[in-house]
Design an enzyme around this catalytic site. Structure first.
Site, PDB file in Angstrom:
ATOM      1  N   HIS A   1     -15.536 -17.405 -14.731  1.00  0.00           N
ATOM      2  CA  HIS A   1     -15.330 -18.596 -15.555  1.00  0.00           C
ATOM      3  C   HIS A   1     -16.180 -18.607 -16.805  1.00  0.00           C
ATOM      4  O   HIS A   1     -15.849 -19.281 -17.770  1.00  0.00           O
ATOM      5  CB  HIS A   1     -15.435 -19.859 -14.693  1.00  0.00           C
ATOM      6  CG  HIS A   1     -14.173 -20.019 -13.919  1.00  0.00           C
ATOM      7  ND1 HIS A   1     -14.015 -19.462 -12.669  1.00  0.00           N
ATOM      8  CD2 HIS A   1     -12.977 -20.536 -14.272  1.00  0.00           C
ATOM      9  CE1 HIS A   1     -12.774 -19.674 -12.275  1.00  0.00           C
ATOM     10  NE2 HIS A   1     -12.128 -20.324 -13.225  1.00  0.00           N
TER      11      HIS A   1
ATOM     12  N   CYS B   1      -0.481 -17.019 -16.274  1.00  0.00           N
ATOM     13  CA  CYS B   1      -1.491 -17.914 -16.853  1.00  0.00           C
ATOM     14  C   CYS B   1      -2.897 -17.389 -16.624  1.00  0.00           C
ATOM     15  O   CYS B   1      -3.868 -18.040 -16.952  1.00  0.00           O
ATOM     16  CB  CYS B   1      -1.353 -19.332 -16.316  1.00  0.00           C
ATOM     17  SG  CYS B   1      -1.641 -19.436 -14.548  1.00  0.00           S
TER      18      CYS B   1
HETATM   19  C1  PEP Z   1      -6.075 -17.004 -12.073  1.00  0.00           C
HETATM   20  O1  PEP Z   1      -6.607 -16.792 -10.975  1.00  0.00           O
HETATM   21  O2  PEP Z   1      -5.611 -16.110 -12.798  1.00  0.00           O
HETATM   22  C2  PEP Z   1      -5.988 -18.375 -12.582  1.00  0.00           C
HETATM   23  C3  PEP Z   1      -5.307 -18.649 -13.671  1.00  0.00           C
HETATM   24  O3  PEP Z   1      -6.686 -19.325 -11.918  1.00  0.00           O
HETATM   25  P1  PEP Z   1      -8.284 -19.521 -12.045  1.00  0.00           P
HETATM   26  O4  PEP Z   1      -8.780 -18.550 -13.068  1.00  0.00           O
HETATM   27  O5  PEP Z   1      -8.527 -20.921 -12.431  1.00  0.00           O
HETATM   28  O6  PEP Z   1      -8.737 -19.202 -10.663  1.00  0.00           O
END
Ligand code: PEP
Ligand code: MG
Length: 816
Positions: free
Chosen positions: A450, A744
């Site tokens: 993140h 995404c």
């Molecule tokens: C992913 O895992 O690619 C996603 C879009 O969700 P997050 O990054 O919020 O886990």
């Protein structure tokens, strides 16, 4: 196992004592019932309640009753008159309330008899008495046990030695063997004590580095010693990752990815958020660790130590007030409130008393005093519980001040700088001011952590897995290349000029995503909260492909109410009238814990209760959220789609679709981010309207590589052919079902990979708003056929590097 009844005048006292005791044994402890208070919040005891509690935990092995004082004893005696089941022996223990209860629970969990547990509870003050030099002249019950047949000597590795938790583990582990075990600390030379008694074990006073002698007799003596050796060798599960890492060699920043002796690649610094930035390094000071126990301060030094606390708290309060005077709005209010907390006389007095009465060091006294207040806040819940992070912030600042270290947390700067940190929590990253912070470099983190995602959202170049970044000298100027991961220390004037020129180049998106030959691919934005909508609108996003709702509630101690959720979701929907907004239900857990839903003690959080699985345990949270989404969607004009995270089975998709239908939500999808979902995408898509590939998690789970670990970044790469095959599987299922499958995850933000995703059949790509221009420009330069050819080549490649090279060759721009 015997049952335990806790009798107290105060329900809160009883509950707290039980919580403390249960902490020792977890779910495997005895049945415990509380009989506390005289009803309607009145402090007192009630014999009928005690009798009911005895009946509740009654067991043929017996029931032990622990009482606080005065009328508690009388009520318990009276209760015995009502509970006259001859098959359930009930014993009133004269053991101390808190220590006795803890000792009793631990001993009972190990299967001890009523007599043994009662004896343990009655002797429960031994550890404290021994520690304070207040021992019975007869001494603690030394126990040399029957003639020892076997003995070992082991050295304690865990940071706090034989404290309550390891003691409880030891007693529980040994309870299954037919063996009499004793333990002695070679440092103190005191006689051995029995290992079946937690309180006796605590008197051994064994600390990290001490060697203990463990002797065992009986049929399973050897097995018992093996169990002890195993527990001690593993540091009772308390050996942090840091101690293991401390021995690893650290490559230099410029070193290319190395190979270990086993042939495994290890990552060097990785660019995870494109762009170039120049600036002086500011290191993010780390939070202090909990100060360890130390010998009591001599009485003559206590007054000066107490004064240090007063001075440190005053200095922290002053610094926070200063900071508050330089900002405005909500930030000012928060800082002023935190300054008040730092100057709180109650908190300071509590810490000072610990120093003057107990001889605690100032830093340990502050830590413990704040801990007590935090416990009260936790019990009160609600808004008070939400202030616990502020309280911890004050604690960390005062302790750092006492230790002469810089204040932890984000640096307070007004001049541009490059932030270097070991790791950044989502909450830290979200507070970064992108107008002064030029770039981020972290030691930990992978391309889909993140830190990376939020850095992209902020438009800041970022490099992760820079293993020796914390060694870079504070203040030295660096160029950070967020695409290649290169960090140039002390660059030349020319290099700086080039970097600054590139930094100012912005590619704009005209609002329609398509390939050179006109194949439409919707280019959407990922948003994390209502605040990030403006950036998505400004970047001309065609809509929102992923609204990560959990980011709205990272600081909540309790679940957000319906109205708060409706207001938050409406703000995002309102930004895109007539356009697509795909909202994802809470994806809490693993790297995005939410205090109100995520368990703090999961052994393996990424494989645990996260994403949609939280709805198994808390279906009401999902239902309230769906109700809020439906209300917000009805009040705005966005084309709302709702999707669930971390789906692994067809049944979960069916369940989610049904729950959405119950709230009148029609456009329902799921995220494909587990290999299980990717390979069953066909049947899943029969149940829902669309799917969206979460390539961050899909890479993590396909490659079995924690997405937060810098060392594994090389595996956590969506270019890995195994991951590309998973994506192909899901896209093909979408094409066969005639249903849209978008992407995404962060893979969508890499222009060349975006073309591969289009070639594999992705119908939309959603990314941080800053990435839209670059992706749109790249797609405009390639035809769909080229994308498909390149996709075939990338999937067939033998490695992530080979996949990239194959794609680069086939996607090379050709004149229009
Ligand atoms: C992913 O895992 O690619 C996603 C879009 O969700 P997050 O990054 O919020 O886990
Ligand atoms: Mg995910």
């Amino acid at each position: 196992m015997i049952g335990i009844v806790v009798v107290s005048h105060s329900p809160r006292l009883a509950q707290a004592a039980v919580d403390l005791a249960v902490e020792m044994v977890g779910a495997d402890g005895p049945a415990i019932a509380i009989a506390a208070g005289a009803g309607d919040g009145v402090i007192g005891t009630d014999a009928f309640k005690v009798a009911e509690a005895i009946a509740e935990v009654s067991s043929p092995e017996g029931v032990l009753v622990m009482m606080d004082l005065g009328s508690a004893v009388m009520s318990a005696e009276m209760a015995l008159e009502f509970s006259d089941d001859p098959d359930v022996p009930v014993r009133l223990s004269s053991g101390p309330f808190v220590e006795g209860l803890m000792a009793a629970v631990v001993r009972a969990a190990g299967g001890a008899t009523l007599d043994e547990v009662d004896r343990e509870a009655r002797g429960a003050l031994r550890a404290k008495q021994s520690h304070l030099g207040d021992e019975d002249p007869a001494g603690p019950p030394a126990d040399s046990g029957p003639a020892a047949e076997h003995a070992i000597e082991v050295t304690l590795l865990n940071p706090d030695g034989l404290h309550a938790r390891p003691v409880s583990m030891l007693v529980t582990a040994l309870s299954v063997f037919e063996a009499t075990v004793t333990v002695a600390n070679l440092r103190t030379g005191k006689p051995p004590v029995t290992a079946s008694s937690p309180t006796a074990l605590l008197t051994v006073d064994a600390r990290k580095g001490d060697t203990i002698s463990v002797a065992a007799a009986g049929r399973q003596a050897v097995e018992a010693l093996e169990a002890v050796s195993d527990l001690v060798g593993k540091g009772f599960g308390e050996l942090g990752a840091d101690s293991a890492r401390a021995h690893e060699p650290v490559p230099s920043l410029s070193q290319p990815p190395a190979r270990s002796s086993s042939g495994a690649p290890s990552s060097g610094p990785l660019g995870v958020s494109p762009g170039l930035a120049v600036g002086p390094i500011v290191r993010m000071p780390e939070k202090p660790d909990e100060p360890g126990p130390a010998a009591a301060l001599p009485v003559s030094e206590r007054e000066a130590a107490a004064e240090q606390i007063v001075a440190a708290a005053a200095s922290v309060a002053r610094a926070l007030r200063d900071k508050a005077s330089r900002v405005s709005g909500a930030a000012r209010g928060i800082l002023e409130a935190t300054a008040l907390m730092a100057a709180d006389p109650g908190l300071i007095d509590a810490a000072v008393s610990r120093v003057t009465l107990q001889g605690d060091t100032p830093e340990r006294a502050v830590w413990a005093a704040v801990g007590e207040v935090a416990d009260v806040f936790t019990q009160q819940g609600g808004l008070l519980a939400e202030r616990i992070p502020d309280l911890h912030d004050v604690r960390d600042r005062v302790v750092s001040e006492l230790l002469g270290r810089p204040a932890p947390g984000l640096p307070d700067r007004v001049e541009p700088y490059v932030l270097v940190a070991r790791d950044l929590a989502p909450a830290d990253t979200a507070l970064i001011d992108p107008t002064v912070c030029r770039a981020i470099v972290t030691v930990e983190g992978g391309p889909t952590s993140h830190t990376a995602i939020l850095a992209r959202a902020l438009g800041l170049p970022a490099v992760v897995a820079a293993r020796d970044a914390m060694e870079l000298p504070e203040g030295s100027v660096v160029i950070v290349d967020g695409s290649t991961g290169e960090i140039v220390v002390d660059p030349s004037g020319d290099q700086v000029a080039r970097a600054e020129e590139q930094h100012s180049r912005v590619i704009t998106f005209d609002g329609t995503g398509r390939t050179r030959d006109g194949h439409r691919v919707q280019l959407l934005a990922n948003v994390a909260s209502p605040d990030s909508v403006a950036a998505a609108i400004e970047a001309n996003a065609e809509g929102v492909g992923l609204f990560r709702t959990e980011f709205c509630f990272l600081d909540h101690a309790e679940a957000p109410g319906l109205d708060e959720q409706v207001a938050a979701y409406r703000q995002v929907f309102a930004g895109f009238p007539g356009k697509k907004v795909t909202i994802r239900t809470l994806d809490a857990g693993a790297d995005k814990p939410l205090a109100f839903v995520t368990a703090a003690d999961e052994v393996n959080p990424a494989l645990g209760i996260r994403g949609y699985r939280t709805a198994w345990q808390r279906p009401e949270l999902l239902d309230t959220q769906l109700q809020a989404i439906a209300a917000a969607a009805a009040a705005e004009n966005a084309v709302v789609g709702v999707m669930a995270p971390m789906i692994a089975t067809v049944d979960e998709s069916v369940d989610f679709a049904a729950r959405c239908a119950a709230h009148g939500l029609r456009n329902v999808g799921v995220m494909i981010e587990t290999p299980a979902a990717a390979i069953t995408a066909g049947p899943i898509l029969e149940r829902v309207d669309f799917a969206s590939l979460g390539t961050n998690d899909l890479a993590q789970y396909t490659m079995a590589a924690d997405r937060l670990m810098g060392e594994l970044a090389v595996l956590n790469d969506p270019w890995q052919p195994a991951v590309l095959r998973m994506i192909r599987e899901a896209c093909e299922a979408g094409l066969a079902a005639g249903k849209p499958v978008g992407v995404c995850g962060e893979a969508a933000a890499d222009p060349m990979l975006a073309a591969i995703l289009v070639g594999l059949g992705a119908t939309s790509l959603s990314m941080s708003p800053r990435a839209l221009g670059g992706v749109a420009e790249f797609l405009r330069g390639v035809t769909l056929t080229r994308c498909r050819d390149a996709a075939i080549a990338a999937v067939a490649a033998g490695s992530a590097g080979a996949a990239r090279s194959a794609a680069a060759l086939l996607l090379e721009p050709t004149p229009a």
